[in-house]
Each structure stands twice: as structure tokens, then as C-alpha cells.
Design an enzyme around this catalytic site. Structure first.
Site, PDB file in Angstrom:
ATOM      1  CB  SER A 261      -0.791   0.125   1.288  1.00  0.00           C
ATOM      2  OG  SER A 261      -0.205   0.577   2.209  1.00  0.00           O
ATOM      3  CG  ASP A 262       1.592   5.764  -1.357  1.00  0.00           C
ATOM      4  OD1 ASP A 262       1.363   6.452  -2.294  1.00  0.00           O
ATOM      5  OD2 ASP A 262       2.296   5.821  -0.508  1.00  0.00           O
ATOM      6  CG  PHE A 263       2.962   7.076   4.478  1.00  0.00           C
ATOM      7  CD1 PHE A 263       2.591   7.495   5.516  1.00  0.00           C
ATOM      8  CD2 PHE A 263       4.714   6.711   4.567  1.00  0.00           C
ATOM      9  CE1 PHE A 263       3.156   7.709   6.706  1.00  0.00           C
ATOM     10  CE2 PHE A 263       5.289   7.159   5.879  1.00  0.00           C
ATOM     11  CZ  PHE A 263       4.433   7.690   6.899  1.00  0.00           C
ATOM     12  N   GLY A 264      -0.014   4.643   4.678  1.00  0.00           N
ATOM     13  CA  GLY A 264      -1.280   4.969   5.284  1.00  0.00           C
ATOM     14  C   GLY A 264      -2.467   4.784   4.425  1.00  0.00           C
ATOM     15  CB  ALA A 265      -3.282   3.749   1.015  1.00  0.00           C
TER      16      ALA A 265
END
Ligand code: GLC
Length: 720
Positions: A261-265
Site C-alpha cells: 500500500s501507499d503510506f497509510g492508504a
């Protein structure tokens, strides 16, 4: 040889979930390493921290070694962590931003730069880079256009593949290779109004035609990991978008690698309003094949519970974990958990500076030149003026472990090249969009008056592009325009350098500047590259990979548009035509534009025949003549248009290019082969087909096409 299945068998559920979790280095030690997202959303227990399998954003190989050592002391399975960074355009030695690399039209150069970055990153303790970013872009208001290679899917595919193969090499156990993560899947570059993280609404046709191809090319080239994007795509966040993550990525493309995932997505699925709570977010993401969670703790918090409720099986968890352990094994991490990490910070070498400088020279785009360039090498008295005259902040956003202070400024470069010249360096004004202080103008004007030549260095600050940095106005800042008019008004022997991470609106500047050389953010050796280019030790050869609008209101503007009916010819607005009242819809500089000190005459475009069937091909020969006495490189491009098809086709699309070196007065015949697959497009049934009919070919560059030839495709793939 490590037996990962044996390790898996003895792992607890929480240990397994740990292999699906990644956190920032500052959770593991006291560091001021960058944080590339909102850490305030991250809540994780100290107990769980020891299970974590991956780290991002650490500052040095020493930090990597310390985190790895402490982790292995506590981990009963002795599973090494993976260390990942955004090595976007260099690790320590920074080369031009990717949007500039696109302008080189030189995949071999991109390969050379990426190999250099991989070697440095390995020593820096990195095993995975979140590169290449191959988001297709059309709107220069979006700050992350700087990370892309531009508005053409074919160019993005060529440059993306070059990066994948260069970073990963032939074998991941090779100590000069690191794994790549292609991103951001998908269509993050289509953010509405160019505003970062904004909604993306695109037809399947447009997605398949322009926005998706480069990701697939990168995966087909062997990219180990892919990262879904933050944005919603047609109403569903990419991280939870089953059409993207299951139908396209898994079923159609057969990708069976790792998804991170992207950062905190994953947690942001709650903010998007598609998940009621963290548990629902974890379920959505894991169900859509997202294997590793970056910088949020939904999997740690809820995955075990979801398995206990039989929402997911232990086999599904094991499948994801096994992919991760396999990558660690192929990277050689079990044999040496520190891999190639040095014990001390790596330093920039002379050889790597030379690569960076050559790249900066090849990526620069000469937008205008009334003959004032190149300056005479005998110049004895010159002024370097403007906010970028002696500015180290030219390495660009996402410069990883690069240091601004190690860059060569324009003034440094000019002084190094002309040690005996009298060089006056004056800032003249600030670089912020709302600067109004003109108190530096008089000094600048007086220096300009007293100089043989003037180098005027303008542009937007490097932290005005990159993530989260969207802009409302692309026009060159007012105060810089006023400075330019004042300086050029007293010395016509002025060349303007522009620095930016996106296309800028240079329409007003273009009216007065004798020459404009666009440098993007050129990296560590930017100032040396500028000096060589301005004084003819290097010959500009860059071609725009993204259109420069005439005004911000034109955004999004791009070369491969369909035929805009009622287009209206350039000039005064007429009723019932598609141009704007203020001016027509032509750009200031189109995709493919770029001048040279050489003069290249396009003399002939010849076809081996004027008709072909789907199983045949047509040989295209383009004769180009360097009519000048200056050697130089020219990117010879081949454009085509499918005149009539079941969907409206672009009026021009790049289908091939070759970058060719010419000696003075040299004439060359450049050959291309047109085959039926190059004529295919996604029709309205979402079939990738070619249709019979008339096609036109040109060379030159977008909006300036020359030497038109026609041919017919007798039978298309849709007929077979
Ligand atoms: C950022 C970016 C992504 C990057 C990741 C890790 O938010 O969106 O491109 O790779 O976080 O730094």
C-alpha cells in the site's frame, strides 16, 4: 539454502502479519530521517513492533545496520527486515528529475543513471526502491508530474522498462541490484484539476489507451512489487478497487508479485468513506490483494480477528507471507541481512558526478534561441543574475539521500568553466510566488549593463513540486518577469535559464528573452551542465516530454488529443469554435519541442510500400541532414494518425523514436519498421485491435509534423 516453507510453518499469526507490515525508521530508533506521510495516523503497540518485516525512510547504512541487528536479536525466526526508499532520481548522487529524464529520449542514459543509483543504494542499505513512478500526466498543476516521464504512454513505457531492468539487473542476488516497486497503480496523475490526492474519473477506454500501459510494461519487465495509488478511481480507492486489483492486475495481467500500500492508504479507506472502520479497511485491502501495509496498523489490529472469523483463511495469509519471504530469499537477505550496506555513509564519487552532469546536459531543453547561444568561450565579463544564480536547491523533490549543499550552483559552474573571467553574481529577487521586493533590481541592472553577457536564472522553488505541491498558477512569478524585463532591457546578450519540476507558463518571458534553456531540476551537477551548455561544450538535445501551456487555464493540455471539432484556426476568437476567447488552444511549446545548436533538416520520409496486411510490415526511412558545422544529437520521431476508426483517434501519436548522433554536415537515413501491433488501440468494446483503413505518418514533432506519407492497413487484427 534457507527453507522458507519451514520457517513459515513455525511462525505465529502475529509473526506472519508482521511480514505484511512496514513502518518508518523513526519508530525503531532516534533519527531525523524524512517521513513521507502523516505519521500521526500510526498507532502500533511496542509488542507488535518486533514483528515488523519492513522499514522505510532511514537515513544511513549505519541506521539500517542498527535496526536490522536489534531486530534479529529479538526475532526468534531470524527473518531479516527489508529496507525500502524512494530512489526516484538518484540515491546520493542526484540526477535530473524523471520528467527531465523523459526529455532525454535516451533509455540508455536512464539505464546508466539507474544502475548508478542502484549501486549507491545497495551501499546505503536499501534493498527495494519505490521506483519507477510511471503515472501518465497531462495537468502541470499537479506537483507529482516531476516524478513521471510525461504525457506519452509509449515514452513512459520505454523509460519505465529501462528503470526496472537497470535497478533489478538480471538477478536480484547481484550485489548491484535492488528490487523495484512500480507506482502508483493507477491513474494518480489524472487527479481532477491537478490537485494532489483528488478524485480521478476516467473512462475505461482512456485508462487503457493512456494511463495503464506503462504499469503493465514495467510488470512484464519483471518489477517485483506494485503500489496502488491514494486516489479513488471512478469512485473506488485504488487500494480497494477490485476492477484494478483483481480484474486487471491479477486476471488480465497475471501479476502474482507483491502489492504494497501507499503510506497509510489502507487506513485512509475509512476517510474515503468506503470502510466503516479499521476492520472493514483491513478486510477490503487484503481482499483486494494488498499484501503489505505501509505505515498504518489495520492488519496488525484486525487481520488475526478476520482469520478467526473465517473471513480469510490461514492459507491466504500464508500465501502473502510466502511471497514476502521468497523476495527476501532471492535478495540474499537470509545469507547476509546487511547485504551490501556500508558501515559508513557513502560519498559522492567523481565518476558518479560525471554521469549526473551528462544526464543534466541531455535532459535540458533549449526552448528558444535567437542566436545568442552558445556564448563565446572567450567571454571575459559576465553577470549571473536571479534567484537561481547561486542556489544549491536545484536537485529537486524526492532527492532521497542527496544533499542540496553538494550541488554545483550555476555560479559555481560558470566560475569553474571560466576561471579567468570577471563574474558578478546577483540574486536580484526572491523565488517565492508572492515576492514583491524589487530592491535588488538596480544592482542587477547595473551589473547587466556592464557585462558582455548575462545569464538570468529564474524558476519555481524545488519544494513547489513533488507530493502535495499542487499549483493554481503556472505563470513565471511576477517579480521574476519584472527582473527579466529590466535586465534584458539593458543587455540583449542575455540567456534565461528556467528551473522547475513541472511545465511553466513562459508566454510573457518568451516575448522578450533572446534565449530560454529549461533545466528542470538537474541534480547534483546542475551548475556544471549549465556552464557546458551555455558555452557550447555541450549541445542541447532535450525534447519536451510534457506540453508547456500558453496559460494555466489551458490545463490539462496534451499533444495526443483527438480532433477537436470546430477547432478554429489560431488567431481571433470566432463564434462556434473550440478556441478560448483570450487566445487559441495551441500550447506555447508542444510535446517533442527542443532546439539544438546544430541545424537538422528533415529532407525525406519514404515508405517501402503504401499498403499492408496485419501480418506484414512497412519500412520507413527518414533522411535527416545536419546542415551546420556543429556536431549534435537529434531525436528523430515517428508519429502516426489512424484517420478513421470505431473510436476517435488522436490527431498524432508517437509510435517510435531514435536518438541519433550527427557529425557536422552529416546526413543520415534513419529506419523504422511499422508493424500492425503499433496500430492497435482500445475500441469501445475494450478490445485491443487494429482496424483496416488509412493511416498517416509524419516525422518532426507534435504540432510541427512534416513529410506526411499515407498507407493503408488492408486487414486489421479485428478482422482476423
Ligand atoms: C508517499 C508517496 C509514495 C512513496 C511512499 C513512501 O506518500 O505517495 O510515492 O513511495 O509514500 O515514501
Amino acid at each position: 539454502m534457507v527453507d522458507i516453507k519451514k520457517i513459515l510453518k513455525r511462525m505465529t499469526v502475529r509473526e506472519k502479519i508482521g511480514q505484511l507490515s512496514q513502518y518508518n525508521a523513526n519508530l525503531f530508533l532516534d533519527t531525523d530521517a524524512m517521513v513521507t506521510g502523516n505519521m500521526d495516523m500510526l498507532v502500533i503497540s511496542g509488542e507488535d513492533l518486533k514483528y515488523v518485516g519492513h522499514v522505510l525512510n532511514f537515513k544511513s547504512p549505519a541506521e539500517m545496520r542498527q535496526i536490522q541487528k536489534e531486530h534479529l536479536q529479538n526475532d526468534r525466526n531470524k527473518i531479516p527486515m527489508l529496507f525500502m526508499m524512494d530512489v526516484i532520481h538518484g540515491f546520493r548522487t542526484i540526477y535530473p528529475i524523471p520528467l527531465a529524464l523523459g526529455c532525454s529520449f535516451n533509455p540508455d542514459l536512464v539505464t546508466e543513471c539507474s544502475r548508478m543509483a542502484a549501486r549507491e543504494a545497495v551501499k546505503g542499505g536499501v534493498q527495494v526502491t519505490f521506483t519507477p513512478m510511471v503515472d501518465y500526466v497531462r495537468d502541470a498543476r499537479w506537483g507529482r508530474v516531476m516524478e513521471s516521464t510525461g504525457e506519452d504512454a509509449y515514452l513512459n513505457s520505454v523509460m519505465g522498462e529501462a528503470q526496472v531492468r537497470a535497478f533489478q539487473g538480471d538477478d536480484l542476488s547481484d550485489k548491484e541490484s535492488i528490487a523495484v516497486c512500480v507506482k502508483h497503480f493507477a491513474a494518480y496523475g489524472g487527479a481532477e484539476a491537478g490537485r494532489d490526492y483528488n478524485t480521478v474519473e476516467l473512462s475505461e477506454h482512456t485508462l487503457r489507451e493512456h494511463y495503464l500501459p506503462a504499469y503493465k510494461v514495467c510488470l512484464d519487465a519483471g518489477a517485483e512489487i506494485i503500489m496502488p495509488s491514494f486516489n479513488t478511481l471512478n469512485g473506488v480507492p485504488a487500494t480497494a478497487n477490485s476492477w484494478l486489483m483483481k480484474t486487471v492486475l491479477k486476471d488480465e495481467w497475471g501479476f502474482d508479485g507483491i502489492v504494497i500500500s501507499d503510506f497509510g492508504a489502507i487506513k485512509e479507506l475509512i476517510d474515503h468513506g468506503v470502510a466503516q472502520d479499521g476492520k472493514a479497511a483491513a478486510r477490503l485491502a487484503f481482499d483486494n490483494n494488498c499484501n503489505i501495509e505501509m505505515c498504518s496498523a489495520m492488519y496488525f489490529s484486525y487481520l488475526e480477528e478476520l482469520i478467526g472469523e473465517n473471513v480469510f483463511s490461514m492459507a491466504q495469509l500464508d500465501e502473502a507471507v510466502l511471497k514476502v519471504l521468497d523476495l527476501k530469499k532471492r535478495l540474499g537477505m537470509f545469507d547476509n541481512p546487511y547485504r551490501g550496506a556500508d558501515v559508513t555513509d557513502i560519498e559522492i564519487t567523481h565518476e558518479n558526478r560525471e554521469v549526473s552532469r551528462r544526464a543534466a546536459e541531455e535532459c535540458a531543453v533549449l526552448l528558444k534561441n535567437n542566436g545568442v547561444l552558445p556564448f563565446k568561450k572567450s567571454t571575459k565579463k559576465l553577470a549571473v543574475i536571479g534567484p537561481f544564480a547561486d542556489n544549491h536547491n536545484i536537485i529537486g523533490f524526492w532527492s532521497c539521500n542527496g544533499k542540496n549543499e553538494e550541488s554545483v550552483t550555476v555560479a559555481d559552474g560558470i566560475k569553474a568553466l571560466l576561471p579567468d573571467a570577471e563574474i558578478t553574481v546577483i540574486e536580484g529577487c526572491g523565488d517565492e510566488w508572492n515576492d514583491t521586493d524589487t530592491s535588488g533590481f538596480d544592482e542587477a541592472v547595473n551589473a547587466a549593463k556592464a557585462s558582455e553577457v548575462v545569464i538570468l536564472c529564474l524558476g519555481e522553488p524545488q519544494d513547489y513540486s513533488g507530493e502535495g505541491n499542487s499549483r493554481l498558477e503556472l505563470e513565471l512569478h511576477k517579480i521574476q518577469l519584472e527582473l527579466a524585463k529590466a535586465v534584458i532591457g539593458v543587455n540583449r546578450n542575455t540567456a534565461v535559464l528556467t528551473f522547475s519540476g513541472r511545465p511553466m507558463v513562459l508566454t510573457e518571458l518568451e516575448k522578450t528573452a533572446p534565449a530560454i534553456l529549461h533545466m528542470w531540476f538537474p541534480g547534483t551537477e546542475g551548475g556544471m551542465a549549465v556552464a557546458n551548455l551555455l558555452f557550447g561544450f555541450a549541445n542541447p538535445c532535450g525534447k519536451l516530454s510534457m506540453t508547456f501551456p500558453r496559460s494555466t487555464g489551458q490545463c490539462p493540455i496534451y499533444y495526443n488529443h483527438t480532433n477537436i471539432i470546430k477547432y478554429g484556426k489560431p488567431g481571433a476568437h470566432k463564434p462556434y469554435c473550440a478556441s478560448y476567447i483570450e487566445h487559441d488552444n495551441l500550447p506555447l511549446y508542444s510535446f517533442g519541442h527542443g532546439l539544438s545548436y546544430s541545424d537538422f533538416a528533415y529532407e525525406e520520409l519514404a515508405l517501402s510500400k503504401d499498403a499492408m496486411t496485419a501480418d506484414e510490415s512497412i519500412e520507413v526511412s527518414i533522411t535527416v541532414h545536419n546542415t551546420s558545422d556543429i556536431a549534435g544529437k537529434e531525436t528523430v520521431m515517428l508519429y502516426m494518425c489512424d484517420m478513421v476508426a470505431s473510436t476517435a483517434r488522436p490527431v498524432q501519436q508517437l509510435i517510435a523514436f531514435k536518438k541519433i548522433y550527427f557529425e557536422p554536415s552529416e546526413r543520415k537515413v534513419i529506419k523504422f519498421t511499422v508493424t500492425e501491433p503499433m496500430l492497435r488501440f482500445w475500441n469501445n468494446n475494450n478490445e485491443y485491435v487494429s482496424e483496416p483503413g488509412e493511416f498517416r505518418l509524419w516525422t518532426g514533432y507534435a504540432d510541427h509534423l512534416v513529410l506526411e506519407k499515407k498507407f493503408s492497413l488492408m486487414i486489421g487484427s479485428s478482422d482476423v
